[in-house]
Design a protein around this motif. Structure first.
Motif, PDB file in Angstrom:
ATOM      1  N   LYS A   2       0.392  -5.137  -3.677  1.00 22.88           N
ATOM      2  CA  LYS A   2      -1.022  -5.311  -4.025  1.00 22.88           C
ATOM      3  C   LYS A   2      -1.648  -6.339  -3.087  1.00 22.88           C
ATOM      4  N   ASP A  30       3.675  -0.082  -2.918  1.00 21.54           N
ATOM      5  CA  ASP A  30       3.043  -0.597  -4.134  1.00 21.54           C
ATOM      6  C   ASP A  30       2.655  -2.074  -4.027  1.00 21.54           C
ATOM      7  N   ARG A  88      -6.047   1.959  -1.008  1.00 17.94           N
ATOM      8  CA  ARG A  88      -6.085   2.533  -2.358  1.00 17.94           C
ATOM      9  C   ARG A  88      -6.683   1.512  -3.297  1.00 17.94           C
ATOM     10  N   LYS A  89      -7.754   1.897  -3.975  1.00 18.55           N
ATOM     11  CA  LYS A  89      -8.462   0.941  -4.824  1.00 18.55           C
ATOM     12  C   LYS A  89      -7.579   0.354  -5.918  1.00 18.55           C
ATOM     13  N   ARG A  90      -6.588   1.101  -6.344  1.00 20.38           N
ATOM     14  CA  ARG A  90      -5.773   0.589  -7.439  1.00 20.38           C
ATOM     15  C   ARG A  90      -4.873  -0.574  -7.004  1.00 20.38           C
ATOM     16  N   LYS A  91      -4.754  -0.780  -5.688  1.00 21.54           N
ATOM     17  CA  LYS A  91      -3.897  -1.889  -5.259  1.00 21.54           C
ATOM     18  C   LYS A  91      -4.631  -2.905  -4.365  1.00 21.54           C
TER      19      LYS A  91
END
Length: 249
Positions: free
Chosen positions: A86, A84, A105-108
């Motif tokens: 970033k 997780d 992963r685009k969310r991070k």
């Protein structure tokens, strides 16, 4: 007239590089020859800074060198980077490079468009509870630290790699006959003045990427002919193409 350009970066590995399109379109010869080289820092040297990577929840990357040396040091120190974690990168190109080490992963992964750290600030402020780690070269100033302080973001700067002059051979000095030089860091300008103490710019055009590099050219008493990135030309290749177009005979 610009016919021979020295680009102070390693030669592109992809044949689809925009530099090759420029060479073909304008009939110019591009020589890729870094003025500086980057050397990694070993775990023992890094530990003297008393920085714990795992105390942080996000990493700010300003270059691919920073990515390489961050993950190399983590591996050497047997640190498993949390899934997780970033990542905040100054350009999309740098962000995509992370795929070399972790699943993208685009969310991070967050990135800016201009190459300026200022462009990343809105995304970082949205994640103001993160503890940011900023890997750097031994050659740096406090501009990033001051910027993050101004937004009251929690951050730690640390040196993970060293920038040293990539000295020219006698043969290279003798055959230094370029119409344009392109630099990407202040260290490149320092290397130029070190290798060519009697450098006379004359008609040689100088292009730079990044405000710190542009300032280094001016501080060295040299003429700056092309500066990138800009709002219109966020990449050096785009800015160079426009410059050559404007200076065609």
């Amino acid at each position: 007239m610009i016919k021979k350009i020295l680009v102070s970066q390693p030669k592109p590995t992809s044949e689809k590089s925009p530099y090759y399109d420029i060479a073909s379109r304008f009939g110019v010869e591009l020589i890729f020859r870094p003025f500086i080289k980057v050397e990694g820092m070993d775990a023992r040297e890094f530990r003297t800074q008393k920085v714990n990577i795992l105390d942080h929840t996000a990493v700010v990357f300003t270059s691919r060198h920073a990515i390489d040396h961050f993950f190399t040091l983590a591996k050497e120190m047997r640190i498993t980077i949390p899934e997780d974690m970033k990542y905040f990168c100054v350009t999309e190109t740098i962000a995509l490079y992370i795929q070399k080490y972790v699943q993208y992963r685009k969310r991070k992964v967050f990135f800016g468009n201009t190459g300026h750290i200022n462009d990343l600030l809105p995304a970082m402020v949205k994640h103001k509870t993160e503890k940011y780690l900023v890997p750097m070269s031994d050659v740096h100033n406090d501009s990033i630290a001051n910027l993050l302080d101004s937004k009251k973001l929690q951050h730690t700067e640390c040196v993970m790699y060293k920038t040293v002059s990539n000295d020219f051979t006698e043969e290279e000095v003798k055959n230094f006959d370029y119409d344009m030089l392109i630099f990407f860091s202040p260290s490149g300008i320092e290397s130029l003045t070190k290798n060519f103490p009697n450098f006379n710019q004359g008609d040689i055009a100088i292009g730079t990427f990044g405000p710190a590099t542009a300032k280094a050219v001016q501080d060295a008493g040299l003429r700056l002919d092309l500066e990138a990135p800009s709002e219109k030309f966020p990449s050096m290749t785009g800015a160079l193409q426009h410059y050559l177009l404007m200076n065609e005979d």
